[in-house]
Write a protein that holds these residues in place. Structure first.
Motif, PDB file in Angstrom:
ATOM      1  N   TRP A  38       6.213   3.920   3.986  1.00  0.00           N
ATOM      2  CA  TRP A  38       5.140   3.972   2.997  1.00  0.00           C
ATOM      3  C   TRP A  38       4.262   2.724   2.996  1.00  0.00           C
ATOM      4  N   LEU A  39       4.766   1.605   3.610  1.00  0.00           N
ATOM      5  CA  LEU A  39       4.130   0.298   3.377  1.00  0.00           C
ATOM      6  C   LEU A  39       2.717   0.205   3.963  1.00  0.00           C
ATOM      7  N   GLY A  40       2.557   0.616   5.241  1.00  0.00           N
ATOM      8  CA  GLY A  40       1.245   0.511   5.875  1.00  0.00           C
ATOM      9  C   GLY A  40       0.196   1.310   5.133  1.00  0.00           C
ATOM     10  N   GLY A  41       0.563   2.528   4.778  1.00  0.00           N
ATOM     11  CA  GLY A  41      -0.382   3.409   4.080  1.00  0.00           C
ATOM     12  C   GLY A  41      -0.799   2.830   2.739  1.00  0.00           C
ATOM     13  N   TYR A  42       0.147   2.252   2.027  1.00  0.00           N
ATOM     14  CA  TYR A  42      -0.206   1.746   0.699  1.00  0.00           C
ATOM     15  C   TYR A  42      -1.028   0.462   0.808  1.00  0.00           C
ATOM     16  N   ARG A  43      -0.707  -0.358   1.825  1.00  0.00           N
ATOM     17  CA  ARG A  43      -1.541  -1.559   2.068  1.00  0.00           C
ATOM     18  C   ARG A  43      -3.002  -1.149   2.272  1.00  0.00           C
ATOM     19  N   ALA A  44      -3.186  -0.110   3.088  1.00  0.00           N
ATOM     20  CA  ALA A  44      -4.553   0.347   3.375  1.00  0.00           C
ATOM     21  C   ALA A  44      -5.215   0.857   2.092  1.00  0.00           C
ATOM     22  N   ALA A  45      -4.439   1.549   1.280  1.00  0.00           N
ATOM     23  CA  ALA A  45      -5.000   2.099   0.038  1.00  0.00           C
ATOM     24  C   ALA A  45      -5.440   0.979  -0.909  1.00  0.00           C
ATOM     25  N   LEU A  46      -4.787  -0.179  -0.808  1.00  0.00           N
ATOM     26  CA  LEU A  46      -5.094  -1.279  -1.728  1.00  0.00           C
ATOM     27  C   LEU A  46      -6.250  -2.155  -1.237  1.00  0.00           C
ATOM     28  N   ALA A  47      -6.764  -1.872  -0.039  1.00  0.00           N
ATOM     29  CA  ALA A  47      -7.785  -2.759   0.550  1.00  0.00           C
ATOM     30  C   ALA A  47      -9.034  -2.854  -0.338  1.00  0.00           C
ATOM     31  N   ALA A  48      -9.430  -1.757  -0.936  1.00  0.00           N
ATOM     32  CA  ALA A  48     -10.640  -1.790  -1.774  1.00  0.00           C
ATOM     33  C   ALA A  48     -10.424  -2.681  -2.995  1.00  0.00           C
ATOM     34  N   GLU A  49      -9.187  -2.715  -3.507  1.00  0.00           N
ATOM     35  CA  GLU A  49      -8.887  -3.576  -4.664  1.00  0.00           C
ATOM     36  C   GLU A  49      -8.917  -5.049  -4.244  1.00  0.00           C
ATOM     37  N   GLU A  50      -8.439  -5.325  -3.016  1.00  0.00           N
ATOM     38  CA  GLU A  50      -8.508  -6.703  -2.513  1.00  0.00           C
ATOM     39  C   GLU A  50      -9.962  -7.169  -2.490  1.00  0.00           C
ATOM     40  N   ARG A  51     -10.830  -6.304  -1.969  1.00  0.00           N
ATOM     41  CA  ARG A  51     -12.251  -6.680  -1.861  1.00  0.00           C
ATOM     42  C   ARG A  51     -12.862  -6.843  -3.256  1.00  0.00           C
ATOM     43  N   ARG A  52     -12.554  -5.935  -4.139  1.00  0.00           N
ATOM     44  CA  ARG A  52     -13.142  -5.957  -5.486  1.00  0.00           C
ATOM     45  C   ARG A  52     -12.827  -7.268  -6.210  1.00  0.00           C
ATOM     46  N   TYR A  53     -11.561  -7.740  -6.066  1.00  0.00           N
ATOM     47  CA  TYR A  53     -11.157  -8.936  -6.813  1.00  0.00           C
ATOM     48  C   TYR A  53     -11.176 -10.203  -5.959  1.00  0.00           C
ATOM     49  N   GLY A  54     -11.561 -10.074  -4.677  1.00  0.00           N
ATOM     50  CA  GLY A  54     -11.663 -11.242  -3.807  1.00  0.00           C
ATOM     51  C   GLY A  54     -10.327 -11.923  -3.570  1.00  0.00           C
ATOM     52  N   VAL A  55      -9.262 -11.136  -3.418  1.00  0.00           N
ATOM     53  CA  VAL A  55      -7.925 -11.698  -3.181  1.00  0.00           C
ATOM     54  C   VAL A  55      -7.296 -11.000  -1.974  1.00  0.00           C
ATOM     55  N   SER A  56      -6.201 -11.591  -1.477  1.00  0.00           N
ATOM     56  CA  SER A  56      -5.403 -10.925  -0.437  1.00  0.00           C
ATOM     57  C   SER A  56      -4.130 -10.414  -1.084  1.00  0.00           C
ATOM     58  N   LEU A  57      -3.610  -9.331  -0.545  1.00  0.00           N
ATOM     59  CA  LEU A  57      -2.350  -8.794  -1.065  1.00  0.00           C
ATOM     60  C   LEU A  57      -1.248  -9.836  -0.940  1.00  0.00           C
ATOM     61  N   GLY A  58      -0.283  -9.783  -1.840  1.00  0.00           N
ATOM     62  CA  GLY A  58       0.857 -10.683  -1.768  1.00  0.00           C
ATOM     63  C   GLY A  58       1.786 -10.294  -0.627  1.00  0.00           C
ATOM     64  N   THR A  59       2.700 -11.195  -0.301  1.00  0.00           N
ATOM     65  CA  THR A  59       3.655 -10.953   0.790  1.00  0.00           C
ATOM     66  C   THR A  59       5.040 -10.718   0.193  1.00  0.00           C
ATOM     67  N   PRO A  60       5.582  -9.517   0.336  1.00  0.00           N
ATOM     68  CA  PRO A  60       6.937  -9.278  -0.186  1.00  0.00           C
ATOM     69  C   PRO A  60       7.968 -10.078   0.585  1.00  0.00           C
ATOM     70  N   PRO A  61       8.864 -10.798  -0.089  1.00  0.00           N
ATOM     71  CA  PRO A  61       9.932 -11.490   0.635  1.00  0.00           C
ATOM     72  C   PRO A  61      10.882 -10.475   1.256  1.00  0.00           C
ATOM     73  N   ALA A  62      11.608 -10.889   2.314  1.00  0.00           N
ATOM     74  CA  ALA A  62      12.519  -9.948   2.983  1.00  0.00           C
ATOM     75  C   ALA A  62      13.551  -9.418   1.991  1.00  0.00           C
ATOM     76  N   ILE A  63      14.071 -10.292   1.162  1.00  0.00           N
ATOM     77  CA  ILE A  63      15.045  -9.897   0.135  1.00  0.00           C
ATOM     78  C   ILE A  63      14.693 -10.656  -1.136  1.00  0.00           C
ATOM     79  N   ASP A  64      14.677  -9.959  -2.246  1.00  0.00           N
ATOM     80  CA  ASP A  64      14.338 -10.600  -3.517  1.00  0.00           C
ATOM     81  C   ASP A  64      15.388 -10.204  -4.548  1.00  0.00           C
ATOM     82  N   THR A  65      16.259 -11.158  -4.884  1.00  0.00           N
ATOM     83  CA  THR A  65      17.275 -10.854  -5.912  1.00  0.00           C
ATOM     84  C   THR A  65      16.878 -11.443  -7.264  1.00  0.00           C
ATOM     85  N   ASP A  66      15.655 -11.973  -7.356  1.00  0.00           N
ATOM     86  CA  ASP A  66      15.164 -12.522  -8.634  1.00  0.00           C
ATOM     87  C   ASP A  66      16.144 -13.573  -9.186  1.00  0.00           C
TER      88      ASP A  66
END
Ligand SMILES: Cc1cc2nc3c(=O)[nH]c(=O)nc-3n(C[C@H](O)[C@H](O)[C@H](O)COP(=O)(O)O)c2cc1C
Length: 362
Positions: free
Chosen positions: A78-106
């Motif tokens: 699902w990741l590639g497709g959703y990244r592409a779907a979010l591209a317009a939001e990146e442009r709108r707010y002038g930001v880059s998507l965040g980078t998910p860590p390999a493992i996140d146990t908070d």
């Protein structure tokens, strides 16, 4: 309530008024959490709780029915497709998507050590059941341990792990569904039937949550067998809540068409006020049962967009968590709201008792 909403001032105020406030450990680093705990203690001598997210990695490890390790190594479908779907939001707010860590146990291990050390009166969990060893350790520190469940099956898992009480979260609730991965959430069984189903499955104290905004609703869940009611959205509008001013205003703004449950912001189903981001991205977001789980990867992906939206004073891409009863939110100081809720509940109980009494001439 995570994300800075449950401030120490809010927790101390509701505790001093006779309710039980919860700090959020979710998304908070251990130093920040320790500071919050100490601040609550400085402001109030009342008991309080801390709520912890059970990491997906840990929950997966307790459910060997699906091979999670190999799945985690591959790029999620699902990741590639959703990244592409979010591209317009990146442009709108002038930001880059965040980078998910390999493992996140908070910071799971550090937070549990901290909670045991601080001897927090109540520790609650959501997104899964903590392992029995964690429950034992918190018991040894004197904590009451509470789980969050959305089905009878989850309730059984928690009771078997030794938890003392359960928060039964109905689908009306604002914020994330507490359902355990890897299975999808347990459908749309409303809070009252869900309480009865859980009561039928396990015999521990139940705390009812979801859509409760006034004292009459609190009385209703107590009548249905809960020992307490847990309210989130009702406290979002209080001056002590750390919710963004736009979020507080949106709760009662008729321009918002209502709430919906979506994975679009974090990858895990949660209920929000519907805004432009949800209208655009809900249909493109990964499913609730995506493998490997889309939470917290999607949370990390969208974080810069959400932050930029809030910074710009634009609620269109903010996470406006809200339960179904949001229009009933009251702008009262938290302690006053506790008082009003208690008085309303007592009044509703008195009316109910009168209505149930046999006629005088029977
Ligand atoms: C802004 C917000 C943040 C929340 N954060 C958490 C959280 O960190 N942990 C948790 O267990 N539940 C969290 N919840 C869910 C609440 O615990 C509770 O289930 C929900 O608020 C009840 O429904 P209501 O909002 O209609 O009262 C949150 C809810 C809201 C509205």
């Amino acid at each position: 309530m995570a994300g800075g909403v449950s401030t120490p001032a809010l927790v101390a105020a509701v505790g001093s008024a006779g309710a039980l406030g919860f700090l959020a450990a979710g998304y908070r680093d251990p130093d920040g959490l320790r500071a919050d705990i100490r601040e609550v203690r400085a402001q109030s001598a009342a008991p309080f709780g801390v709520n912890v997210f059970v990491p997906a990695d840990l929950t997966d490890a307790t459910d060997r029915s699906e091979p999670t390790e190999p799945a985690r190594l591959a790029e999620p479908a699902w990741l590639g497709g959703y990244r592409a779907a979010l591209a317009a939001e990146e442009r709108r707010y002038g930001v880059s998507l965040g980078t998910p860590p390999a493992i996140d146990t908070d910071h799971w291990d550090e937070k549990l050590a901290l909670l045991a050390e601080e001897r927090v009166p109540v520790v609650s969990f959501t997104f899964g059941c903590p392992p029995g060893a964690v429950v034992d350790r918190l018991h040894a520190a004197g904590s009451c341990v509470v789980g969050t469940v959305t089905s009878g099956r989850e309730a059984r898992v928690c009771v078997d792990a030794g938890l003392d009480a359960l928060c039964v979260q109905g689908p009306e609730a604002g914020g994330h569904r507490g359902s355990f991965p890897p299975r999808p959430p347990a459908g749309e069984v409303g809070l009252l039937p869900l309480l009865a189903l859980v009561r039928d499955e396990v015999d521990v104290d139940l705390i009812a949550a979801g859509g409760l905004m006034d004292g009459a609703s609190v009385a209703a869940v107590l009548a249905a067998g809960a020992c307490a009611a847990q309210l989130g959205t009702a406290f979002l509008g209080t001056p002590e809540s750390g919710a963004h001013a736009l979020h507080k205003a949106a709760l009662v703004d008729p321009a918002f068409p209502g709430t919906t449950v979506t994975t679009a912001f974090t990858g895990r189903p949660a209920r929000y006020l519907v805004n432009r981001f949800i209208e655009t991205l809900d249909a493109l977001a990964p499913p609730a049962d995506a493998r490997p789980p889309a939470y917290p990867a999607v949370h990390h992906l969208t974080l810069p967009i959400r932050r930029a939206s809030a910074a710009a004073g634009d609620p269109d891409a903010m996470t406006l968590f809200a339960g179904q009863g949001h229009r009933l939110a009251r702008d009262l100081p938290a302690a006053r709201l506790v008082e009003v809720l208690a008085a309303e509940a007592a009044q509703a109980a008195a009316v109910m008792t009168r209505r149930l009494a046999p006629p005088a001439d029977a």
